[in-house]
Structure formats: structure tokens, C-alpha cells
Design an enzyme around this catalytic site. Structure first.
Site, PDB file in Angstrom:
ATOM      1  N   ASP A  13       0.875  -1.171   0.000  1.00  0.00           N
ATOM      2  CA  ASP A  13       0.000   0.000   0.000  1.00  0.00           C
ATOM      3  C   ASP A  13       0.919   1.230   0.000  1.00  0.00           C
ATOM      4  O   ASP A  13       2.151   1.108  -0.154  1.00  0.00           O
ATOM      5  CB  ASP A  13      -0.977  -0.028   1.180  1.00  0.00           C
ATOM      6  CG  ASP A  13      -0.305   0.183   2.526  1.00  0.00           C
ATOM      7  OD1 ASP A  13       0.956   0.236   2.566  1.00  0.00           O
ATOM      8  OD2 ASP A  13      -1.010   0.295   3.539  1.00  0.00           O
ATOM      9  N   CYS A  70       3.461  -3.041   3.977  1.00  0.00           N
ATOM     10  CA  CYS A  70       2.617  -1.914   4.382  1.00  0.00           C
ATOM     11  C   CYS A  70       3.405  -1.137   5.440  1.00  0.00           C
ATOM     12  O   CYS A  70       4.629  -1.254   5.507  1.00  0.00           O
ATOM     13  CB  CYS A  70       1.246  -2.382   4.860  1.00  0.00           C
ATOM     14  SG  CYS A  70       1.251  -3.465   6.307  1.00  0.00           S
ATOM     15  N   THR A  72       3.343  -1.435   8.747  1.00  0.00           N
ATOM     16  CA  THR A  72       3.835  -2.320   9.817  1.00  0.00           C
ATOM     17  C   THR A  72       4.102  -3.744   9.364  1.00  0.00           C
ATOM     18  O   THR A  72       4.760  -4.500  10.081  1.00  0.00           O
ATOM     19  CB  THR A  72       2.783  -2.407  10.934  1.00  0.00           C
ATOM     20  OG1 THR A  72       1.570  -2.931  10.350  1.00  0.00           O
ATOM     21  CG2 THR A  72       2.504  -1.046  11.563  1.00  0.00           C
ATOM     22  N   HIS A 103      10.571 -23.614   9.203  1.00  0.00           N
ATOM     23  CA  HIS A 103       9.631 -24.320  10.082  1.00  0.00           C
ATOM     24  C   HIS A 103       8.173 -24.180   9.662  1.00  0.00           C
ATOM     25  O   HIS A 103       7.371 -25.079   9.914  1.00  0.00           O
ATOM     26  CB  HIS A 103       9.779 -23.820  11.526  1.00  0.00           C
ATOM     27  CG  HIS A 103      11.027 -24.330  12.196  1.00  0.00           C
ATOM     28  ND1 HIS A 103      11.223 -24.272  13.550  1.00  0.00           N
ATOM     29  CD2 HIS A 103      12.138 -24.907  11.682  1.00  0.00           C
ATOM     30  CE1 HIS A 103      12.403 -24.803  13.860  1.00  0.00           C
ATOM     31  NE2 HIS A 103      12.992 -25.183  12.729  1.00  0.00           N
ATOM     32  N   HIS A 138       8.151 -30.757  10.954  1.00  0.00           N
ATOM     33  CA  HIS A 138       7.417 -29.517  10.703  1.00  0.00           C
ATOM     34  C   HIS A 138       6.295 -29.710   9.688  1.00  0.00           C
ATOM     35  O   HIS A 138       5.360 -28.925   9.648  1.00  0.00           O
ATOM     36  CB  HIS A 138       8.372 -28.425  10.234  1.00  0.00           C
ATOM     37  CG  HIS A 138       9.473 -28.165  11.205  1.00  0.00           C
ATOM     38  ND1 HIS A 138       9.249 -27.619  12.453  1.00  0.00           N
ATOM     39  CD2 HIS A 138      10.798 -28.430  11.140  1.00  0.00           C
ATOM     40  CE1 HIS A 138      10.386 -27.544  13.105  1.00  0.00           C
ATOM     41  NE2 HIS A 138      11.349 -28.036  12.340  1.00  0.00           N
TER      42      HIS A 138
HETATM   43  C1  RB5 Z   1      -1.538   2.853   6.420  1.00  0.00           C
HETATM   44  O1  RB5 Z   1      -1.538   4.084   7.072  1.00  0.00           O
HETATM   45  C2  RB5 Z   1      -1.240   1.741   7.421  1.00  0.00           C
HETATM   46  O2  RB5 Z   1      -2.304   1.575   8.284  1.00  0.00           O
HETATM   47  C3  RB5 Z   1      -0.937   0.463   6.684  1.00  0.00           C
HETATM   48  O3  RB5 Z   1       0.140   0.656   5.834  1.00  0.00           O
HETATM   49  C4  RB5 Z   1      -0.558  -0.748   7.518  1.00  0.00           C
HETATM   50  O4  RB5 Z   1       0.482  -0.412   8.403  1.00  0.00           O
HETATM   51  C5  RB5 Z   1      -1.626  -1.487   8.166  1.00  0.00           C
HETATM   52  O5  RB5 Z   1      -1.383  -2.510   8.825  1.00  0.00           O
END
Ligand code: RB5
Length: 151
Positions: A13, A70, A72, A103, A138
Site C-alpha cells: 500500500d 505496508c 507495519t 519451520h 514440521h
Molecule cells: C496505512 O496508514 C497503514 O495503516 C498500513 O500501511 C498498515 O500499516 C496497516 O497494517
């Protein structure tokens, strides 16, 4: 680095766009063929859409492994793991990126641009693409994970 695959599919994203571009450049330098499903700018968009584009082509066997990025790595992993047969791992270090292949037979690596830098991300991608599933004890556990697709 001996990669196990010749091609990979990648998506992000807006929160993962810059890191995606860095990872793509790194993969191309290493002669890995890359399909980039987008996003193609930092304009705000919705990560589940890109998770779906990548996972569809891992599910149908077009690509053995995929990468999703993304902010995180967490939202992407949640969306990806809704897909039958997808084992997506949100990783923040090289040990996890390697172990989730060995694993868990993970087939999608999820990274967070707001969590890790491009150098670490590329090292993690290298390990993910070059590490084999160990099988053995595994395999039965991965089979159990797969059977939860039907729950
Ligand atoms: C976008 O702002 C953010 O929420 C997205 O990139 C992601 O981190 C969601 O898990």
C-alpha cells in the site's frame, strides 16, 4: 546467495511503497524476475486490495513466494492469511525471515516500511527467497495449520 526461486510477486500500500521500490531494485540487481502489482504511488490506498492481488497468484501457483509491504507488515499479514493455502509471516528481523521458511513453510513475507530500513528488509528478502522448508516434523504441523483453512 543461492535463491530458490527465479521470480517473485510483490505488492504494497502507500505505507510500504518506498520500501517496495527499494526491494524491487534489489531483486532486479540479483536477476530475480519481479511482478509488481502496485500500488504505484504514495497516494492513500487500501492494503487488503494488494494483499489479495499477490495471494491470488501464489494460490494458483503462478508464483511460489510473494512479498507484501505496508506500514507495519501486520495489516498485510492479516489480509493475506485470510486466503486458503497462504501462510504469511510478518517479520522484523533476519532470524524470523529464515525460520518462517524452515519451520512454517511461509509463502508470503510481510514487511513494515515504518518498522525496518531498506538494508535489513533486503537481507530478510534474501533469506526468505533462499531458505528451504525443512519438512520432517514440521510438515505435520504445517498440515495442521493448513487444515485450519476450513474452520
Ligand atoms: C496505512 O496508514 C497503514 O495503516 C498500513 O500501511 C498498515 O500499516 C496497516 O497494517
Amino acid at each position: 546467495m543461492k535463491f530458490q526461486v527465479e521470480k517473485v510477486i510483490i505488492g504494497s500500500d502507500h505505507g510500504g511503497f518506498a520500501l517496495k521500490q527499494a526491494v524491487i531494485a534489489h531483486l532486479k540487481e540479483n536477476d530475480i524476475q519481479v511482478e509488481d502489482v502496485g500500488t504505484y504511488s504514495t497516494a492513500s490506498c487500501d492494503y487488503p486490495e494488494y494483499a489479495h492481488k499477490v495471494c491470488q497468484k501464489v494460490q494458483d501457483g503462478t508464483y511460489p513466494l510473494g512479498i507484501l509491504i505496508c506500514g507495519t507488515g501486520i495489516g498485510m499479514s492479516m489480509a493475506a492469511n485470510k486466503h486458503k493455502g497462504i501462510r504469511a509471516a510478518a517479520c522484523e528481523n533476519t532470524f524470523s525471515a529464515r525460520m518462517t521458511r524452515m519451520h512454517n513453510d511461509a509463502n508470503v513475507l510481510c514487511l513494515g516500511e515504518r518498522v525496518i530500513g531498506p538494508g535489513l528488509a533486503c537481507d530478510m528478502v534474501d533469506l526468505f527467497l533462499s531458505t528451504d522448508f525443512q519438512g520432517g516434523r514440521h510438515q505435520a504441523r504445517v498440515d495442521m495449520v493448513n487444515s485450519l483453512d476450513n474452520q
